[in-house]
Design a protein around this motif. Structure first.
Motif, mmCIF file in Angstrom:
data_model
loop_
_atom_site.group_PDB
_atom_site.id
_atom_site.type_symbol
_atom_site.label_atom_id
_atom_site.label_comp_id
_atom_site.label_asym_id
_atom_site.label_seq_id
_atom_site.Cartn_x
_atom_site.Cartn_y
_atom_site.Cartn_z
ATOM 1 N N ASP A 388 -0.807 4.783 -1.441
ATOM 2 C CA ASP A 388 -1.712 3.679 -1.754
ATOM 3 C C ASP A 388 -1.895 3.638 -3.275
ATOM 4 N N PRO A 389 -1.722 2.476 -3.905
ATOM 5 C CA PRO A 389 -1.836 2.440 -5.372
ATOM 6 C C PRO A 389 -3.205 2.876 -5.885
ATOM 7 N N ARG A 390 -4.213 2.888 -5.021
ATOM 8 C CA ARG A 390 -5.557 3.300 -5.440
ATOM 9 C C ARG A 390 -5.694 4.806 -5.599
ATOM 10 N N VAL A 391 -4.699 5.572 -5.131
ATOM 11 C CA VAL A 391 -4.817 7.029 -5.231
ATOM 12 C C VAL A 391 -3.737 7.649 -6.120
ATOM 13 N N VAL A 392 -3.023 6.828 -6.859
ATOM 14 C CA VAL A 392 -2.022 7.391 -7.768
ATOM 15 C C VAL A 392 -2.727 8.335 -8.753
ATOM 16 N N ALA A 393 -2.214 9.536 -8.883
ATOM 17 C CA ALA A 393 -2.772 10.582 -9.768
ATOM 18 C C ALA A 393 -4.062 11.192 -9.225
ATOM 19 N N ARG A 394 -4.486 10.781 -8.048
ATOM 20 C CA ARG A 394 -5.679 11.342 -7.392
ATOM 21 C C ARG A 394 -5.237 11.997 -6.073
ATOM 22 N N ARG A 395 -6.124 12.761 -5.472
ATOM 23 C CA ARG A 395 -5.775 13.399 -4.201
ATOM 24 C C ARG A 395 -5.476 12.328 -3.158
ATOM 25 N N HIS A 396 -4.351 12.448 -2.479
ATOM 26 C CA HIS A 396 -3.955 11.437 -1.504
ATOM 27 C C HIS A 396 -3.882 12.048 -0.125
ATOM 28 N N ARG A 397 -4.089 11.199 0.864
ATOM 29 C CA ARG A 397 -4.021 11.645 2.250
ATOM 30 C C ARG A 397 -2.746 11.179 2.935
ATOM 31 N N GLU A 456 -8.599 4.560 1.056
ATOM 32 C CA GLU A 456 -7.157 4.780 1.042
ATOM 33 C C GLU A 456 -6.567 4.440 2.412
ATOM 34 N N GLY A 457 -5.487 3.707 2.408
ATOM 35 C CA GLY A 457 -4.782 3.419 3.649
ATOM 36 C C GLY A 457 -5.183 2.129 4.327
ATOM 37 N N GLN A 458 -6.291 1.515 3.869
ATOM 38 C CA GLN A 458 -6.686 0.230 4.453
ATOM 39 C C GLN A 458 -5.844 -0.852 3.790
ATOM 40 N N GLY A 459 -4.762 -1.190 4.438
ATOM 41 C CA GLY A 459 -3.861 -2.145 3.801
ATOM 42 C C GLY A 459 -2.734 -2.535 4.718
ATOM 43 N N TRP A 460 -1.798 -3.235 4.144
ATOM 44 C CA TRP A 460 -0.586 -3.625 4.846
ATOM 45 C C TRP A 460 0.579 -2.854 4.261
ATOM 46 N N LEU A 461 1.506 -2.531 5.127
ATOM 47 C CA LEU A 461 2.735 -1.895 4.683
ATOM 48 C C LEU A 461 3.814 -2.976 4.692
ATOM 49 N N ILE A 462 4.396 -3.213 3.544
ATOM 50 C CA ILE A 462 5.319 -4.336 3.397
ATOM 51 C C ILE A 462 6.637 -3.846 2.820
ATOM 52 N N GLY A 463 7.722 -4.251 3.447
ATOM 53 C CA GLY A 463 9.027 -3.836 2.940
ATOM 54 C C GLY A 463 10.129 -4.666 3.556
ATOM 55 N N THR A 464 11.349 -4.252 3.283
ATOM 56 C CA THR A 464 12.505 -5.025 3.718
ATOM 57 C C THR A 464 13.424 -4.165 4.580
ATOM 58 N N GLY A 465 14.387 -4.826 5.185
ATOM 59 C CA GLY A 465 15.361 -4.122 6.001
ATOM 60 C C GLY A 465 16.550 -5.014 6.302
ATOM 61 N N PHE A 466 17.475 -4.465 7.092
ATOM 62 C CA PHE A 466 18.716 -5.166 7.427
ATOM 63 C C PHE A 466 18.937 -5.067 8.925
ATOM 64 N N ASP A 467 19.133 -6.208 9.549
ATOM 65 C CA ASP A 467 19.429 -6.285 10.976
ATOM 66 C C ASP A 467 20.948 -6.176 11.126
ATOM 67 N N VAL A 468 21.404 -5.037 11.626
ATOM 68 C CA VAL A 468 22.839 -4.751 11.632
ATOM 69 C C VAL A 468 23.597 -5.699 12.560
ATOM 70 N N PHE A 478 3.332 -4.528 8.308
ATOM 71 C CA PHE A 478 2.583 -3.724 9.284
ATOM 72 C C PHE A 478 1.119 -3.656 8.851
ATOM 73 N N ASP A 479 0.237 -3.454 9.841
ATOM 74 C CA ASP A 479 -1.089 -2.946 9.508
ATOM 75 C C ASP A 479 -0.878 -1.459 9.249
ATOM 76 N N ALA A 480 -1.181 -1.007 8.054
ATOM 77 C CA ALA A 480 -0.862 0.372 7.675
ATOM 78 C C ALA A 480 -1.668 1.387 8.466
ATOM 79 N N GLU A 481 -2.707 0.936 9.178
ATOM 80 C CA GLU A 481 -3.488 1.849 10.014
ATOM 81 C C GLU A 481 -3.064 1.786 11.480
ATOM 82 N N ALA A 482 -2.032 1.001 11.764
ATOM 83 C CA ALA A 482 -1.551 0.901 13.152
ATOM 84 C C ALA A 482 -0.036 0.679 13.150
#
Ligand SMILES: [Fe+2]
Length: 508
Positions: A388-397, A456-468, A478-482
């Motif tokens: 999570d960008p809010r915990v860069v350089a801080r303790r992260h879970r 920390e962790g209350q967010g969306w997980l966003i990324g890319t991929g390839f459908d083979v 994604f909902d990063a908590e689910a």
């Protein structure tokens, strides 16, 4: 290029471009037909840079599921998008010219996709000539243009970031290249100070929660440190000597320190000079030496303490933090022999014949008072860790990453890449994951905080991929908590985009 020029440049690049990986041979330009492995087709890239997609704009994209209300912003991604010109193909994935993508989430359920090549000096000259003209990191090519410094070979292909509203394509061997965030038009190399023009600026800057951006560059046995304010101006820089000219791809920042791991990789100058090897082909990993840990004090930008670890190779860190005399950090180790074997070169032919080793998360504790280190690893295969960008350089879970799935992408000779997305909860030692199954390749996933959230962790997980099977690229949210519930939404492109490395999400 004169031999002397070449060696001067090579010396300058030790520890910069050369840090990516090693392959002992097979670094010639390829002319054989591209193979048919369906997992590897995006590694072909856009031939000669003329593909309609490369300069085009995808609008009215199909969205499966429901994009969250409030998700508004741009996912920028970067990666090698052009690997073949004039019937000849690079031998190494890392050599391709940077293709900058912008996935724009409008906040009302609509998404557009745009991609443009970064118009570096190298790209423009080769585009005009219709062939490769300068040496590449992993492919031996005789220079047919003057190579006066790293930026004459800069492919701007590794990562992307924004600072103070300005967008930069990043490549660790040279300058950041600025682009217009709206049009992706290339504006040119960025010099953070006149005396730092052309000095490498790595592809892994770290942004603290207050907006301060830290970065480094390595050249000619030197380590350059940058501290850039939230306003985008250089606050401090420092040049330190690095004995042995080690190779560095990434680093971590804590509240009080900058930490570098320096693997025992070196460049065999005789191989470069006498055999004409590429940089990658001339790299040597000495397993009898240690991987050094260099801790630098933020206030002085001077070394505080060094540690030694068993020889190991790595590319990416997750995060780091400090408390008292302790520094805690995590990173992904990579099997050195796997890279030295030249497996990547076979992939650039569109086929692969080696099973890959598993990159694993390593957890390291450094005691500044005693000099002791403690290290342990987890067994899961993963890469491209994010926090999570809010915990860069801080303790992260939490650590988020693509990961090996049940139908492991590494389990058969032809499959390649990660097929799952996971969250590792360091407090509970628990993994939550979603597996796309064997016919997907998942790329880096970024944690985007939900507006108004603070944990920390209350967010969306966003990324890319390839459908083979469909041979199409996609983005997922994604909902990063689910995560195990699967994506909230998936956006499919009507085309594929070459595999990339790293991205950056910029909220609207
Ligand atoms: Fe990287």
């Amino acid at each position: 290029m004169q031999r002397r020029q070449w060696l001067t440049l090579a010396a300058g690049l030790v520890g910069s471009t050369a840090s990516k990986l090693a392959c002992a041979a097979r670094d010639e330009l390829k002319t054989v037909p591209f193979g048919r492995n369906p997992w590897l087709q995006p590694l072909r890239g856009y031939v000669d840079g003329l593909d309609r997609v490369a300069e085009g704009l995808g609008e009215g994209l199909r969205v499966r599921g429901r994009l969250p209300a409030g998700l508004a912003g741009t996912l920028f991604r970067n990666g090698p998008g052009l690997l073949e010109r004039g019937g000849k193909r690079y031998a190494h994935w890392f050599d391709g010219d940077g293709l900058l993508q912008a996935w724009r989430f409008e906040g009302d359920g609509r998404v557009t996709h745009q991609a443009r090549f970064v118009q570096t000096r190298k790209f423009r000259a080769e585009q005009e000539a219709g062939e490769f003209l300068v040496p590449a990191f992993g492919t031996r090519i005789d220079a047919r243009l003057p190579v006066r410094g790293p930026d004459d070979m800069n492919t701007a292909n590794t990562s992307v970031t924004m600072q103070a509203g300005r967008l930069y394509a990043l490549w660790e061997g040279g300058s950041a290249t600025e682009l217009d965030p709206q049009t992706l038009r290339t504006l040119g190399p960025r010099a953070w100070a006149p005396e730092l023009a052309g000095v490498p600026f790595s592809a892994h800057p770290k942004r603290e929660p207050d907006g301060t951006l830290w970065n480094f560059g390595t050249f000619a046995g030197k380590l350059v440190l940058y501290q850039i304010g939230a306003d985008g101006t250089l606050q401090r820089s420092q040049v330190l000597a690095l004995p042995g000219a080690p190779m560095v791809h990434d680093f971590v920042v804590t509240e009080r320190f900058l930490v570098f791991l320096l693997p025992p990789l070196s460049l065999d100058f005789a191989s470069l000079r006498d055999a004409g090897s590429s940089f990658a082909g001339a790299m040597r990993f000495d397993a009898t030496q240690s991987t050094r840990v260099l801790v630098i004090d933020k206030p002085t930008l001077q070394p505080r303490r060094q540690f030694e670890l068993p020889a190991q190779l790595l590319f990416h860190f997750g995060n780091g933090w400090d408390r008292g005399d302790q520094i805690v950090l995590d990173y992904v180790s990579t099997d050195a022999q796997e890279f030295l074997s030249g497996d990547f070169n076979s992939m650039l032919g569109g086929e692969r014949d080696l099973s890959r080793s598993v990159p694993r998360m390593q957890f390291l504790q450094l005691d500044l008072a005693s000099g002791r280190t403690r290290q342990h690893e987890r067994p899961e295969g993963l890469e491209f860790p994010q926090v999570d960008p809010r915990v860069v350089a801080r303790r992260h879970r939490y650590l988020y990453s693509p990961a090996m799935g049940a139908a492991s992408t590494h389990s058969t000779p032809e499959r390649w890449g990660f097929s799952a997305v996971q969250r590792l909860d360091l407090r509970r030692e628990h993994i939550e994951r979603f597996d796309f199954g064997p016919y997907a390749v998942v790329e880096e996933q970024l944690l985007v905080p939900k507006p108004g959230s603070s944990q920390e962790g209350q967010g969306w997980l966003i990324g890319t991929g390839f459908d083979v099977r469909a041979q199409r690229s996609f983005a997922v949210v994604f909902d990063a908590e689910a995560i195990s519930a699967g994506p909230l939404a998936r956006v499919d492109l009507p085309y594929w985009v070459p595999y990339g490395f790293h991205g950056h999400f910029h909220p609207a």
